[in-house]
Design an enzyme around this catalytic site. Sequence first.
Site, PDB file in Angstrom:
ATOM      1  N   ASN A  99     -10.494  82.494  55.590  1.00 17.04           N
ATOM      2  CA  ASN A  99      -9.562  81.458  56.047  1.00 17.04           C
ATOM      3  C   ASN A  99     -10.160  80.557  57.141  1.00 17.04           C
ATOM      4  OD1 ASN A  99      -6.642  83.549  55.490  1.00 17.04           O
ATOM      5  ND2 ASN A  99      -7.375  81.859  54.237  1.00 17.04           N
ATOM      6  N   ASP A 143       1.261  85.062  50.576  1.00 19.77           N
ATOM      7  CA  ASP A 143       0.702  83.767  50.159  1.00 19.77           C
ATOM      8  C   ASP A 143       1.812  82.776  49.803  1.00 19.77           C
ATOM      9  OD1 ASP A 143      -1.278  81.951  49.631  1.00 19.77           O
ATOM     10  OD2 ASP A 143      -1.795  82.754  47.662  1.00 19.77           O
TER      11      ASP A 143
HETATM   12  C1  IPE Z   1      -5.090  85.215  50.932  1.00 20.96           C
HETATM   13  O1  IPE Z   1      -4.497  83.971  50.732  1.00 20.96           O
HETATM   14  C2  IPE Z   1      -5.233  85.499  52.403  1.00 20.96           C
HETATM   15  C3  IPE Z   1      -3.999  85.712  53.148  1.00 20.96           C
HETATM   16  C4  IPE Z   1      -2.782  85.755  52.664  1.00 20.96           C
HETATM   17  C5  IPE Z   1      -4.163  85.889  54.565  1.00 20.96           C
HETATM   18  P1  IPE Z   1      -5.368  82.650  50.476  1.00 20.96           P
HETATM   19  O2  IPE Z   1      -4.409  81.566  50.211  1.00 20.96           O
HETATM   20  O3  IPE Z   1      -6.320  82.473  51.592  1.00 20.96           O
HETATM   21  O4  IPE Z   1      -6.191  83.047  49.167  1.00 20.96           O
HETATM   22  P2  IPE Z   1      -6.877  82.137  48.063  1.00 20.96           P
HETATM   23  O5  IPE Z   1      -7.739  81.143  48.788  1.00 20.96           O
HETATM   24  O6  IPE Z   1      -5.780  81.482  47.309  1.00 20.96           O
HETATM   25  O7  IPE Z   1      -7.648  83.086  47.218  1.00 20.96           O
HETATM   26  C1  IPE Z   2      -0.659  82.124  53.236  1.00 24.21           C
HETATM   27  O1  IPE Z   2      -0.187  80.885  52.862  1.00 24.21           O
HETATM   28  C2  IPE Z   2      -1.013  82.172  54.704  1.00 24.21           C
HETATM   29  C3  IPE Z   2      -2.448  82.321  54.978  1.00 24.21           C
HETATM   30  C4  IPE Z   2      -3.403  82.394  54.105  1.00 24.21           C
HETATM   31  C5  IPE Z   2      -2.827  82.365  56.369  1.00 24.21           C
HETATM   32  P1  IPE Z   2      -1.160  79.699  52.445  1.00 24.21           P
HETATM   33  O2  IPE Z   2      -1.441  78.894  53.669  1.00 24.21           O
HETATM   34  O3  IPE Z   2      -2.354  80.213  51.751  1.00 24.21           O
HETATM   35  O4  IPE Z   2      -0.221  78.871  51.466  1.00 24.21           O
HETATM   36  P2  IPE Z   2      -0.660  78.103  50.163  1.00 24.21           P
HETATM   37  O5  IPE Z   2      -1.432  79.057  49.299  1.00 24.21           O
HETATM   38  O6  IPE Z   2      -1.512  76.954  50.608  1.00 24.21           O
HETATM   39  O7  IPE Z   2       0.624  77.670  49.553  1.00 24.21           O
HETATM   40 MG    MG Z   3      -2.801  80.515  49.777  1.00 17.94          MG
END
Ligand code: IPE
Ligand code: IPE
Ligand code: MG
Length: 250
Positions: A70, A22
């Site tokens: 997602n 993340d």
């Molecule tokens: C969790 O991250 C999913 C992945 C890393 C693929 P998210 O960024 O989607 O999670 P939330 O929305 O903060 O819970």
């Molecule tokens: C994790 O990074 C990747 C996926 C969930 C696919 P994020 O895209 O969630 O990054 P933040 O949380 O917005 O910084």
């Molecule tokens: Mg995220």
Amino acid sequence: MSAPQQNTGNEKLPRHVAIIMDGNGRWATARGLTRTEGHRKGAEAARHAVEAAGELGIKYITLFAFSSENWNRPADEVNDLMNLLRYYLKKETAELHKNGARIRVIGDRTALPHDIVKLIENAENLTRDNTKITVVLALNYGGRQDIVSAAKDLAKQVKAGEADLSQIDENSFSGYLMTGDIPDPDLMIRTSGESRISNFLLWQMAYAELYFTDTLWPDFSKKDLEQAVAYFAGRDRRYGGLSQSHGMQG
Ligand code: IPE
Ligand code: IPE
Ligand code: MG
């Protein structure tokens, strides 16, 4: 009641590390870059993490790359993530194969673009006999969906007379999950300062040690993995019992 799957072998080294990668978006925003660039950098970090896990002797690494939630992101971002996935599977499969990695994908692949499903099948088939490390990619994965689909499969088998309900216990139920033949994670890492599970491996993480770091995923290096592994080594896994040292002292 069956005991949770326990880590055998070197108790200090997690056999299976699961990672919620993340913080790609925040990493990019902090640099005035687009979120896409953050995801690109995140894919590189994933490659390095797999390499580092292999060097440390970790046998299973699961990477949460796309959750079933997602899809709620803007279509452009979902599209970018799918393109990156395509690129990663095309580019990394041969390299992973050369390094003895077995690739496995968990999640509902029926909702993924057809060409990506083909790339996944190809990667799984090509690498199925490799034994150095198993790399599990969680794509369109959700922990609750995993449990529901396992329950449905089981119900179907019972209805068809192929499974005996009285014989089902925690161990046999685990076999119906998408992680079927993969041991439960010993260590779960989440980057970017969030301390939630976000519907990751809910059943499988029952006894995982949880490690949260503020490092944003694109910055995650071998040193960060080593730190997480060191944290794990310092934990006393009691599985509801008493600690080893307590037992020895009487
Ligand atoms: C969790 O991250 C999913 C992945 C890393 C693929 P998210 O960024 O989607 O999670 P939330 O929305 O903060 O819970
Ligand atoms: C994790 O990074 C990747 C996926 C969930 C696919 P994020 O895209 O969630 O990054 P933040 O949380 O917005 O910084
Ligand atoms: Mg995220």
